[in-house]
Write a protein that holds these residues in place. Sequence first.
Motif, short mmCIF file in Angstrom:
data_model
loop_
_atom_site.label_atom_id
_atom_site.label_comp_id
_atom_site.label_asym_id
_atom_site.label_seq_id
_atom_site.Cartn_x
_atom_site.Cartn_y
_atom_site.Cartn_z
N ALA A 122 0.85 -1.09 -0.07
CA ALA A 122 0.02 0.14 -0.12
C ALA A 122 0.96 1.31 0.00
O ALA A 122 0.67 2.27 -0.71
CB ALA A 122 -1.02 -0.08 1.25
N MET A 129 -3.10 5.07 -6.40
CA MET A 129 -4.36 5.35 -6.07
C MET A 129 -4.72 6.73 -6.00
O MET A 129 -5.77 7.21 -6.45
CB MET A 129 -4.79 4.68 -4.87
N ASN A 134 -7.54 2.38 -9.85
CA ASN A 134 -8.86 1.91 -9.36
C ASN A 134 -8.90 0.26 -9.61
O ASN A 134 -9.97 -0.23 -9.48
CB ASN A 134 -10.04 2.62 -9.95
N HIS A 135 -7.74 -0.30 -9.86
CA HIS A 135 -7.91 -1.64 -10.05
C HIS A 135 -6.56 -2.44 -9.02
O HIS A 135 -5.77 -2.41 -9.10
CB HIS A 135 -7.50 -1.89 -11.58
N TYR A 136 -7.28 -3.07 -8.26
CA TYR A 136 -6.35 -3.73 -7.07
C TYR A 136 -5.41 -4.58 -7.44
O TYR A 136 -4.22 -4.37 -7.19
CB TYR A 136 -7.56 -4.49 -6.12
N GLY A 137 -5.84 -5.43 -8.73
CA GLY A 137 -4.71 -6.41 -9.13
C GLY A 137 -3.63 -5.71 -9.80
O GLY A 137 -2.46 -6.02 -9.60
N ARG A 138 -3.81 -4.54 -10.62
CA ARG A 138 -2.97 -3.74 -11.20
C ARG A 138 -2.12 -3.14 -10.23
O ARG A 138 -0.81 -2.93 -10.41
CB ARG A 138 -3.55 -3.05 -12.29
N ILE A 139 -2.59 -2.63 -9.27
CA ILE A 139 -1.75 -1.89 -8.30
C ILE A 139 -0.90 -2.65 -7.61
O ILE A 139 0.30 -2.54 -7.44
CB ILE A 139 -2.89 -1.04 -7.28
N ARG A 140 -1.45 -3.90 -7.38
CA ARG A 140 -0.58 -4.77 -6.48
C ARG A 140 0.54 -5.35 -7.28
O ARG A 140 1.73 -5.46 -6.94
CB ARG A 140 -1.45 -5.91 -5.92
N ALA A 143 3.12 -2.54 -7.52
CA ALA A 143 3.87 -2.41 -6.30
C ALA A 143 4.75 -3.73 -6.05
O ALA A 143 5.95 -3.56 -5.80
CB ALA A 143 2.80 -2.51 -5.16
#
Lengths: 270, 296, 232
Positions: A122, A129, A134-140, A143
């Motif tokens: 995070a 963010m 706004n796409h959890y999978g892509r953010i993760r 990261a």
Amino acid sequence: MVDQGSANLDTLENDQPLLVAQSLSKSFGRIAACRDVSFALYPGEVLAIVGESGSGKSTLLQMLSGQLAPSGGHVSYRMRDGVTRDLTTLGEAERRFLFRTDWGFVHQDPAQGLRMAVSAGANVGERLMAVGWNHYGRIRETASDWLTRVEIDVARIDDAPRTYSGGMRQRLQIARNLVTEPRLVFMDEPTGGLDVSVQARLLDLVRSLVAELHLAVIIVTHDLAVARLLSHRVMVMKGGRVIETGLTDQVLDDPREPYTQLLVSSILPP
Amino acid sequence: MNAPAYNFAYLDEQTKRMIRRAILKAIAIPGYQVPFASREMPMPYGWGTGGVQVTAAILGPRDVLKVIDQGSDDTTNAISIRKFFAKTAGVATTTATGEATVIQTRHRIPETALNENQLLVYQVPIPEPLRFLEPRETETRRMHALAEYGLMHVKLYEDIARFGHIATAYAYPVKVNARYVMDPSPTPKFDNPKMDNCPALQLFGAGREKRIYAIPPYTEVVSLDFEDHPFEPYRFNAPCALCGAEDSYLDEIVTDDQGGRMFVCSDTDYCEGRQAAGHHGSLSAAPYREKAGSHG
Amino acid sequence: MTAMIDVADARKTFTMHLQGGIELPVVRGVTFHVYPGECVVLSGPSGAGKSSILKMIFGNYRCDSGRIGIRHRGALVDLAAAEPRQILNIRRSTIGYVSQFLRAVPRVATIDVVAEPLIVNGMARADAQARAGELLHRLNIPERLWQLPPATFSGGEQQRVNIARGFISDLPILLLDEPTASLDAANRAVVVELVAEKKRQGVAMVAIVHDDEIRHLIADRIVDVASFAAAA
């Protein structure tokens, strides 16, 4: 007689400075913390500001990064849209947006630059963010990539940085800053609190990332070895003034000013 | 009027005027937290002092007041507040959602759809949705001012990273009128969709924190989420044991120490209304058991 | 033919502020030029300023007065008056420098230390590493060491890594500061070969070599630095 004109390989884009400081001054009451500092920084260029504590280098860094209003002079920055803006004319929203996107700031104390109670993933994802990812999978996924790039085991992605060592925290802070691919990163004594062995690894990492991403960096340090390793150019400050500036190896191997000679002669031989 | 010692609805007129000004400002800027000079009330913080002050400021002699606590009209808290206004304002009170003109609530929105002539007042303990991630009030205010809400998604990200889904079940953050991110008070996220485009005016009062905010009628209220982890209202997967409702928010009631429990509507008025209309839960006599037959 | 290096009346004095500001004249009136494909060896007793001249040509030492003309991308640039950015450009694409000592980042593998100048100029990593491997081979650095950082190597090995790094790129100017100092006869011969190859490619070189035999083998011309000795 001597033609300097056509002898440049750099593209037009790189020929325009990214950041220009003009006669920057800052006084706190009667104390002049910073006096008449001017320079231009180009894309991909690493500038080290060296000097001992109280020399005005931190004040200068704060003015350059728009966190402190100068008493005199200007800082202008070429935005991503190619328009050069005076930092004082930027609204707070614009300035903060710049800080989350096109700029990075690496603090000496990682606790200042990280959210210590929030997971590493995070911490890295926050900037994404903030700019609307706004796409959890892509953010993760992004990261994870960045953790790998800064040599942090991806298995630690859900751990909070307070469980990390000092060196890992600093690498995490760098990942958090670089995830939006900024063009300019400010660094304030980034290796300050680290063991010598950890420092070497961090410097090596920063050095390769800077080259790979073609980052412009303004780094404040009192450690001339850090300046030599990372920077192209160095500015020596004393009493709020820039007393000597030039190519890093030139200033360090052939120092001209008495104070610079003192600084250089104070380093233990490698 | 039966209590001449009190001004109408307890608070003096100057205070009510001050609170009304704050309310008007809150309505004008949907979702924005308006500071107000919260008064000491004759009840402890945590008992709804913010909601009580808002109710006192908006109540008129002809209003009909309903007070619920976790959906129930008959808890100590709900009864106390109802009696408080019956005594200090002399207003009529009711437990029927449909009859009420002002409903003060703690932690629920009634199941029966609200209408334009109604007003919902929420009791709010902590109004600042960003607080748990950013403790500095100066900073959260700036973030609201600049609509910098990346941090709100950090919280949801943490949920998914830790639990595999957005585990926040109450006080689930919403964006009001496409501008301000707001904490809907600790209502279950099941109720979040009811706030969206609601005909009734919704007012939120935080007494200890001295903040009032509002959702005007027919305002867009969107629960925050991720594209790949969309918002989902949560509900126990069971019908109400008393009225058989399959669309209401349920409370879990542990009935013994053998794992026996039952689920009943949290909204007592709704449940009673259904029962009066002849609906009955199939399990009303026999409590739901975790493993049927294991106690044979 | 136009000169690659054209030094005119260059002068260097050190002012030692920490020693009461004494002036330490190094050289004055330095004037010589170097053509493509030629190796000029600076000679003179130690302390005469040979290394200083080399460093002035590289832009590592400043020049008090005079001119350090460098042919960079077809134009003559005065390095003594150039901006830092321009000096960096010139180093990237025109002047290579083989110093006496290797200065490398602690954790970088030898093969990458050698390949770096090519990568910086845009060559693909794999191709650059292949060329680095060839050079390391010629300089007798065993392959099992290539993945290790050179910091752990012996002095001679480090010097050979340094030479490989200096000779790998196709820069038109090469400055050599005692490239054979700590090498054995076999490796000295490799360096002589490498210099000869560079000459055939038209590279202009300035070297400092103490070994008379090597000097004899590589020098096309000798510039006696003693004639530039600054009068104290």
